[in-house]
Design a protein around this motif. Structure first.
Motif, PDB file in Angstrom:
ATOM      1  N   LEU A  94     -57.071  30.118 -74.399  1.00 13.82           N
ATOM      2  CA  LEU A  94     -57.356  31.518 -74.957  1.00 13.82           C
ATOM      3  C   LEU A  94     -58.297  31.427 -75.890  1.00 13.82           C
ATOM      4  CD1 LEU A  94     -54.391  33.636 -73.858  1.00 13.82           C
ATOM      5  CD2 LEU A  94     -56.434  33.295 -72.267  1.00 13.82           C
ATOM      6  N   LEU A  95     -57.947  31.093 -77.204  1.00 11.75           N
ATOM      7  CA  LEU A  95     -58.513  30.903 -78.441  1.00 11.75           C
ATOM      8  C   LEU A  95     -59.929  30.484 -78.257  1.00 11.75           C
ATOM      9  CD1 LEU A  95     -56.216  29.591 -80.798  1.00 11.75           C
ATOM     10  CD2 LEU A  95     -57.061  31.866 -80.766  1.00 11.75           C
ATOM     11  N   VAL A  96     -60.244  29.300 -77.157  1.00 13.62           N
ATOM     12  CA  VAL A  96     -61.480  28.602 -76.648  1.00 13.62           C
ATOM     13  C   VAL A  96     -62.440  29.711 -75.802  1.00 13.62           C
ATOM     14  CG1 VAL A  96     -62.581  27.236 -75.208  1.00 13.62           C
ATOM     15  CG2 VAL A  96     -60.790  26.178 -76.762  1.00 13.62           C
ATOM     16  N   ARG A  97     -61.712  30.747 -75.360  1.00 14.73           N
ATOM     17  CA  ARG A  97     -62.378  31.657 -74.392  1.00 14.73           C
ATOM     18  C   ARG A  97     -62.649  32.973 -75.226  1.00 14.73           C
ATOM     19  NH1 ARG A  97     -62.799  30.435 -69.317  1.00 14.73           N
ATOM     20  NH2 ARG A  97     -63.129  32.474 -68.614  1.00 14.73           N
ATOM     21  N   GLY A  98     -62.297  33.018 -76.434  1.00 12.97           N
ATOM     22  CA  GLY A  98     -62.832  34.016 -77.507  1.00 12.97           C
ATOM     23  C   GLY A  98     -61.703  35.111 -77.896  1.00 12.97           C
ATOM     24  N   TRP A  99     -60.492  34.736 -77.322  1.00 11.33           N
ATOM     25  CA  TRP A  99     -59.430  35.290 -77.903  1.00 11.33           C
ATOM     26  C   TRP A  99     -58.997  35.224 -79.290  1.00 11.33           C
ATOM     27  CZ3 TRP A  99     -56.331  39.039 -74.979  1.00 11.33           C
ATOM     28  CH2 TRP A  99     -56.983  39.122 -73.626  1.00 11.33           C
ATOM     29  N   LYS A 100     -58.230  35.948 -80.123  1.00 10.55           N
ATOM     30  CA  LYS A 100     -58.051  35.804 -81.830  1.00 10.55           C
ATOM     31  C   LYS A 100     -56.483  35.992 -81.877  1.00 10.55           C
ATOM     32  CE  LYS A 100     -62.301  35.336 -82.995  1.00 10.55           C
ATOM     33  NZ  LYS A 100     -63.139  34.324 -82.694  1.00 10.55           N
ATOM     34  N   ARG A 101     -55.883  35.094 -82.711  1.00  3.59           N
ATOM     35  CA  ARG A 101     -54.343  35.376 -82.853  1.00  3.59           C
ATOM     36  C   ARG A 101     -54.228  36.607 -83.589  1.00  3.59           C
ATOM     37  NH1 ARG A 101     -49.744  31.507 -82.992  1.00  3.59           N
ATOM     38  NH2 ARG A 101     -48.114  33.140 -83.082  1.00  3.59           N
ATOM     39  N   LYS A 102     -53.105  37.403 -83.045  1.00  2.00           N
ATOM     40  CA  LYS A 102     -52.756  38.672 -83.804  1.00  2.00           C
ATOM     41  C   LYS A 102     -51.597  38.566 -84.576  1.00  2.00           C
ATOM     42  CE  LYS A 102     -51.743  43.446 -82.545  1.00  2.00           C
ATOM     43  NZ  LYS A 102     -51.318  43.820 -83.637  1.00  2.00           N
ATOM     44  N   ASP A 103     -51.936  38.698 -85.804  1.00  2.00           N
ATOM     45  CA  ASP A 103     -50.570  38.878 -86.790  1.00  2.00           C
ATOM     46  C   ASP A 103     -49.400  39.461 -86.224  1.00  2.00           C
ATOM     47  OD1 ASP A 103     -51.710  36.849 -88.349  1.00  2.00           O
ATOM     48  OD2 ASP A 103     -52.547  38.833 -89.721  1.00  2.00           O
ATOM     49  N   SER A 104     -48.256  38.960 -86.224  1.00  2.00           N
ATOM     50  CA  SER A 104     -47.233  39.719 -85.654  1.00  2.00           C
ATOM     51  C   SER A 104     -45.766  39.292 -86.270  1.00  2.00           C
ATOM     52  CB  SER A 104     -47.090  39.694 -84.096  1.00  2.00           C
ATOM     53  OG  SER A 104     -45.982  40.175 -83.437  1.00  2.00           O
ATOM     54  N   THR A 105     -44.888  40.132 -86.086  1.00  2.00           N
ATOM     55  CA  THR A 105     -43.474  39.735 -86.227  1.00  2.00           C
ATOM     56  C   THR A 105     -42.678  39.461 -85.326  1.00  2.00           C
ATOM     57  OG1 THR A 105     -42.765  41.962 -86.346  1.00  2.00           O
ATOM     58  CG2 THR A 105     -43.358  41.246 -88.512  1.00  2.00           C
ATOM     59  N   MET A 106     -43.277  39.420 -84.080  1.00  2.00           N
ATOM     60  CA  MET A 106     -42.624  38.855 -82.728  1.00  2.00           C
ATOM     61  C   MET A 106     -42.042  37.527 -82.663  1.00  2.00           C
ATOM     62  SD  MET A 106     -44.488  39.665 -79.072  1.00  2.00           S
ATOM     63  CE  MET A 106     -43.924  38.570 -77.603  1.00  2.00           C
ATOM     64  N   LYS A 107     -40.978  37.261 -82.569  1.00  2.00           N
ATOM     65  CA  LYS A 107     -40.406  36.066 -82.674  1.00  2.00           C
ATOM     66  C   LYS A 107     -40.248  35.417 -81.211  1.00  2.00           C
ATOM     67  CE  LYS A 107     -37.732  36.567 -86.775  1.00  2.00           C
ATOM     68  NZ  LYS A 107     -38.349  37.814 -87.227  1.00  2.00           N
ATOM     69  N   GLU A 108     -40.237  36.117 -80.340  1.00  2.00           N
ATOM     70  CA  GLU A 108     -40.189  35.537 -79.069  1.00  2.00           C
ATOM     71  C   GLU A 108     -41.394  35.469 -78.164  1.00  2.00           C
ATOM     72  OE1 GLU A 108     -39.184  39.125 -79.385  1.00  2.00           O
ATOM     73  OE2 GLU A 108     -37.382  38.426 -80.667  1.00  2.00           O
ATOM     74  N   GLY A 109     -42.526  35.412 -78.865  1.00  2.00           N
ATOM     75  CA  GLY A 109     -43.886  35.079 -78.406  1.00  2.00           C
ATOM     76  C   GLY A 109     -45.068  35.156 -79.104  1.00  2.00           C
ATOM     77  N   ILE A 110     -46.236  34.899 -78.567  1.00  2.00           N
ATOM     78  CA  ILE A 110     -47.529  34.777 -79.211  1.00  2.00           C
ATOM     79  C   ILE A 110     -48.533  36.076 -78.707  1.00  2.00           C
ATOM     80  CG2 ILE A 110     -49.672  33.605 -79.218  1.00  2.00           C
ATOM     81  CD1 ILE A 110     -47.719  31.190 -78.441  1.00  2.00           C
ATOM     82  N   LEU A 111     -49.092  36.747 -79.678  1.00  2.00           N
ATOM     83  CA  LEU A 111     -49.977  37.705 -79.249  1.00  2.00           C
ATOM     84  C   LEU A 111     -51.253  37.347 -79.694  1.00  2.00           C
ATOM     85  CD1 LEU A 111     -47.699  40.763 -80.558  1.00  2.00           C
ATOM     86  CD2 LEU A 111     -48.147  39.884 -78.256  1.00  2.00           C
ATOM     87  N   MET A 117     -58.336  44.069 -75.636  1.00  2.00           N
ATOM     88  CA  MET A 117     -57.371  43.532 -74.727  1.00  2.00           C
ATOM     89  C   MET A 117     -56.276  42.935 -75.434  1.00  2.00           C
ATOM     90  SD  MET A 117     -59.699  42.174 -71.572  1.00  2.00           S
ATOM     91  CE  MET A 117     -60.709  41.078 -72.594  1.00  2.00           C
ATOM     92  N   LEU A 118     -54.938  42.856 -75.036  1.00  2.00           N
ATOM     93  CA  LEU A 118     -53.927  42.045 -75.756  1.00  2.00           C
ATOM     94  C   LEU A 118     -53.388  41.181 -74.658  1.00  2.00           C
ATOM     95  CD1 LEU A 118     -51.929  42.095 -78.288  1.00  2.00           C
ATOM     96  CD2 LEU A 118     -50.631  43.682 -77.193  1.00  2.00           C
ATOM     97  N   ALA A 119     -52.969  39.960 -75.228  1.00  2.00           N
ATOM     98  CA  ALA A 119     -52.198  38.986 -74.399  1.00  2.00           C
ATOM     99  C   ALA A 119     -50.988  38.730 -75.083  1.00  2.00           C
ATOM    100  CB  ALA A 119     -53.172  37.854 -74.349  1.00  2.00           C
ATOM    101  N   ARG A 120     -49.844  38.496 -74.096  1.00  2.00           N
ATOM    102  CA  ARG A 120     -48.595  38.353 -74.713  1.00  2.00           C
ATOM    103  C   ARG A 120     -47.969  37.170 -74.055  1.00  2.00           C
ATOM    104  NH1 ARG A 120     -45.155  41.818 -72.604  1.00  2.00           N
ATOM    105  NH2 ARG A 120     -44.149  40.380 -71.639  1.00  2.00           N
ATOM    106  N   ILE A 121     -47.922  36.077 -74.696  1.00  2.00           N
ATOM    107  CA  ILE A 121     -46.935  34.808 -74.212  1.00  2.00           C
ATOM    108  C   ILE A 121     -45.759  34.919 -74.463  1.00  2.00           C
ATOM    109  CG2 ILE A 121     -47.257  32.274 -73.946  1.00  2.00           C
ATOM    110  CD1 ILE A 121     -50.268  32.674 -74.670  1.00  2.00           C
TER     111      ILE A 121
END
Length: 152
Positions: A94-111, A117-121
């Protein structure tokens, strides 16, 4: 005379309520994404998610929707097909496709964020019973809305 005053106040309050309601509808229409805009973002989310899913993982269930106000795409990955490196692999693709990592306190996933748009893995499994039988899955979701546009 008293009855005439009462009718006048009822008419005044009625007019104020109609004016307020109309202004709320106009403001909501201007700020929220249109159905066409939501459909365009859903196409982008589907393309990007499908690209990431080429790294592996078997899709168990899919839900997508685009309407006035936003779009949502959820693909649940079967736990049996999941390996611990998949979230990071999805993230890199997703980073290669232009997505940027969102700082988060979420421990169960990646934002990640891209163009409102927001992606959650998810990195921890959840239970999906959308087909009747509960199954362990990992969620991969993307969404688009006014609130997310402000966050991303």
């Amino acid at each position: 005379m008293q009855n005439t005053k009462k009718k006048l106040w009822v008419q005044v309050w009625g007019a104020l309520i109609v004016a307020f309601g109309t202004s709320v509808v106009i403001v909501a229409s201007v700020k929220n994404p249109s159905k066409a805009d939501s459909e365009i973002h859903l196409i982008q989310m589907t393309t990007d998610m499908d690209s990431a899913l080429t790294a592996g993982g078997v899709v168990d269930s899919v839900y997508s929707n685009a309407k006035f106000g936003g779009a949502l795409l959820i693909k649940n990955i079967k736990a049996e097909s999941w390996v611990p490196s998949l979230p990071e692999t999805y993230e890199v693709l997703l980073l290669v496709r232009g997505w940027k990592r969102k700082d988060s306190t979420m421990k169960e996933g990646i934002l990640l964020c891209k163009n409102g748009m927001l992606a959650r893995i998810d990195t921890t499994p959840s239970i999906d019973a959308s087909h009747g039988t509960p199954r362990s899955v990992y969620g991969f979701a993307m969404s688009f809305s006014l609130r997310i546009q402000k966050e991303c």
